[in-house]
Write a protein that holds these residues in place. Structure first.
Motif: not given
Length: 588
Positions: A351, A353, A415
């Motif tokens: 994602r 992060h 992530d």
């Protein structure tokens, strides 16, 4: 008292990096089968070759005195067969041994290149490019003769020498004993020569490396531009000339090292047959040995001295080449500072992060931390801008995110997974970097773009180029995407190079985009166009932007002011301006 600044000599360095002969022999381990075949061929050739002196003795002592034409014909035919068989075996042996040697050289080149590819960026900032190139080309190239011919040379000369000694003893053990007294001084002189050449070879290879550095620095596009703009051409020529002259001296010393000692050996080897002829004619020994035996024996003796000299020469070559092996193994033994994990983890659907948790990092040899206790949290799909004065640590933070370096303490996660637990290739697919220093390969635009994604389709290339606002310009060129960019891309303007580099990174479709002054070489209008492309591309991506022009990062979700490796301020543009701190001063 002044401190002793003694520098180790090349011999001392070579001794410190002593190379195990077992390690060199291990290079040939995968080729045991081929070497066994070569050894068998050598043994057969040596045995067959030993028939010639005995045939010669029969010709002189029997066939000619008795005028036996039939026997003479068979003996001559036997000599011809021996010559043909040994020649044919020699061709096969050379082909196999050369192939083995070249495969060993190939493996060494690939291993060194692969190992250097795995080195961190820090290694290349500490090491001269010409030095690295010299190790791969000059040093490995200098080992070619040893690697290709050594094993077969030892086997061939040793087998021939043993077979010759046996034949000599069979003919006359008394003459054999007199002939072999030359061995002890020969071995002693050879060891002296080998030691001399080893030291000179080490010096020569270092000088070759210096010459490579001068060529790389002086004849690259950047080097030529610097030389011409600084008027340093004459100094560059003088530097190259001096290095080349030193190389001449070292090459001469390498060739002549011990030459007089080896010449003395040759003289001794030539004198012994003459002494044998003399002894055979003395009153006390005349008639004790047949003429055929005497001729056959001296032929064998000459045949013995050749492999003996060959063995001694191989010893010299191996000893002198240890300096080359030491330089190659020194690179192969370099530790990997930034290595793939032993048990890697995967992010199947990253994602983006990004977190930096109390990260501290210092460059080797520096007492001051380039990054000290930095903690940042960048949610997936959000944007972070890093601003600050030159040298504040912004680019170092970006390098830690891409894992060009590993932090001394703390960790960088994507992530929730530490980047040190991801394979480097996997991380490169997640984190894309566009830096202020573009590097384009000397090939076509198409191939430069495919460097990021070798299997990319033409449609994908064009989509990335459109996003970077460079497609229309490429299409306007006579050769389009097949245009050669030139050395380091100098056929294009700085802005065009930058946009090609941006397109290359976007082709990988990274979830995290690091832009380290990525628009610094663009004019205002082009910068706005590329910035609009970035705004579009940033949707759904995590973006880290380093910029001096604050106008490009006003809309970032977070802005971090970096000062001496620390986060001095963190917030939005409006909030930081309102706080009237460092950012407000930069924005003023």
């Amino acid at each position: 008292m002044p401190r002793d600044h003694h520098k180790p000599t090349e011999a001392e360095r070579a001794q410190a990096r002593a190379v195990s002969l077992r390690r060199i022999a291990a290079l040939f381990t995968p080729h045991r089968g081929s070497l066994a075949i070569v050894t068998a061929i050598i043994v057969v050739a040596a045995i067959v070759g030993m028939a010639s002196p005995f045939l010669l003795r029969e010709v002189i002592d029997v066939a000619l005195p008795e005028q036996d034409l039939t026997l003479l014909s068979w003996l001559v035919a036997g000599m011809i067969v021996v010559a043909v068989v040994t020649a044919a075996l020699g061709v096969v042996q050379t082909w196999i041994s050369t192939r083995v040697g070249q495969e060993v050289m190939h493996r060494l080149r690939v291993d060194v290149f692969t190992h250097l590819q795995r080195q961190s960026v820090g290694f290349f900032t500490r090491t001269r490019t010409g030095e690295v190139q010299s190790r791969i080309t000059n040093d490995i190239g200098g080992m070619e003769t040893v690697v290709t011919n050594t094993a077969t040379g030892i086997a061939s000369n040793l087998t021939t020498a043993v077979a010759t000694v046996v034949a000599m003893i069979a003919l006359s053990w008394q003459l054999s004993l007199a002939s072999l007294i030359v061995l002890p001084p020969a071995i002693y002189l050879t060891r002296k020569v080998a030691g001399m050449r080893r030291e000179i070879v080490a010096q020569r290879q270092r000088e070759l490396a210096d010459l490579n550095v001068t060529i790389e620095e002086g004849l690259s596009v950047s080097g030529v531009r610097l030389s011409k703009t600084m008027g340093a051409g004459a100094n560059q020529i003088a530097r190259f000339t001096a290095s080349s002259e030193r190389l001449i001296d070292l090459e001469l010393r390498s060739e002549l090292a011990g030459r007089w000692r080896m010449a003395l050996l040759s003289i001794i080897f030539a004198v012994i047959p003459a002494l044998i002829y003399l002894s055979a004619g003395l009153p006390g020994t005349a008639g004790a040995i047949s003429i055929g035996t005497l001729v056959a024996f001296t032929a064998l003796q000459n045949g013995l001295f050749r492999p003996l000299l060959g063995l001694l020469s191989v010893g010299v070559q191996i000893t002198s080449s240890l300096a080359l092996f030491a330089r190659i193994f020194e690179y192969l033994d370099l530790p990997i500072e930034v290595a793939d994990p032993v048990h890697p983890r995967r992010l199947d659907d990253p994602r983006g992060h990004l977190r930096l948790e109390d990260v501290t990092f210092s460059y080797p040899g520096s007492d001051t931390a380039a990054v000290a206790g930095v903690t940042l949290d960048v949610p997936a799909g959000s944007s972070l801008a890093l601003v600050g004065e030159t040298g504040s640590g912004k680019s170092t933070i970006a390098a830690l995110i891409a894992r060009l370096h590993d932090p001394d303490s703390g960790r960088v996660t994507v992530d929730g997974v530490d980047v040190r637990d991801l394979r480097l290739d996997d991380l490169a697919g997640i984190v894309g970097v566009v830096s202020q220093e573009t590097y384009l390969l000397h090939t076509t635009i198409r191939e430069n773009l495919r460097y990021a994604k070798p299997d990319a389709t033409d449609a994908e290339l064009e989509a990335a180029a459109r996003a970077a606002r460079i497609h229309d310009h490429i299409q306007s060129l006579p050769d389009g995407y097949d245009t050669v960019v030139g050395s380091r891309g100098y056929r294009f303007s700085g802005g065009e190079q930058q946009r090609i580099a941006i397109a290359r990174t976007l082709l990988r479709d990274p979830r995290i985009l690091v832009l380290d002054e990525a628009t610094s070489a663009l004019d205002t209008e082009t910068e706005r166009a590329v910035q609009r492309a970035f705004d579009t591309l940033a949707q759904g991506r995590t973006t880290i932007t380093i910029a001096h022009r604050l106008s490009t990062i006003r809309d970032a979700d977070q802005i971090a002011v970096v000062d001496h490796g620390r986060i001095a301020e963190l917030g939005t543009h409006d909030g930081l301006v309102a706080s009237n701190g460092r950012y407000a001063a930069l924005a003023a």
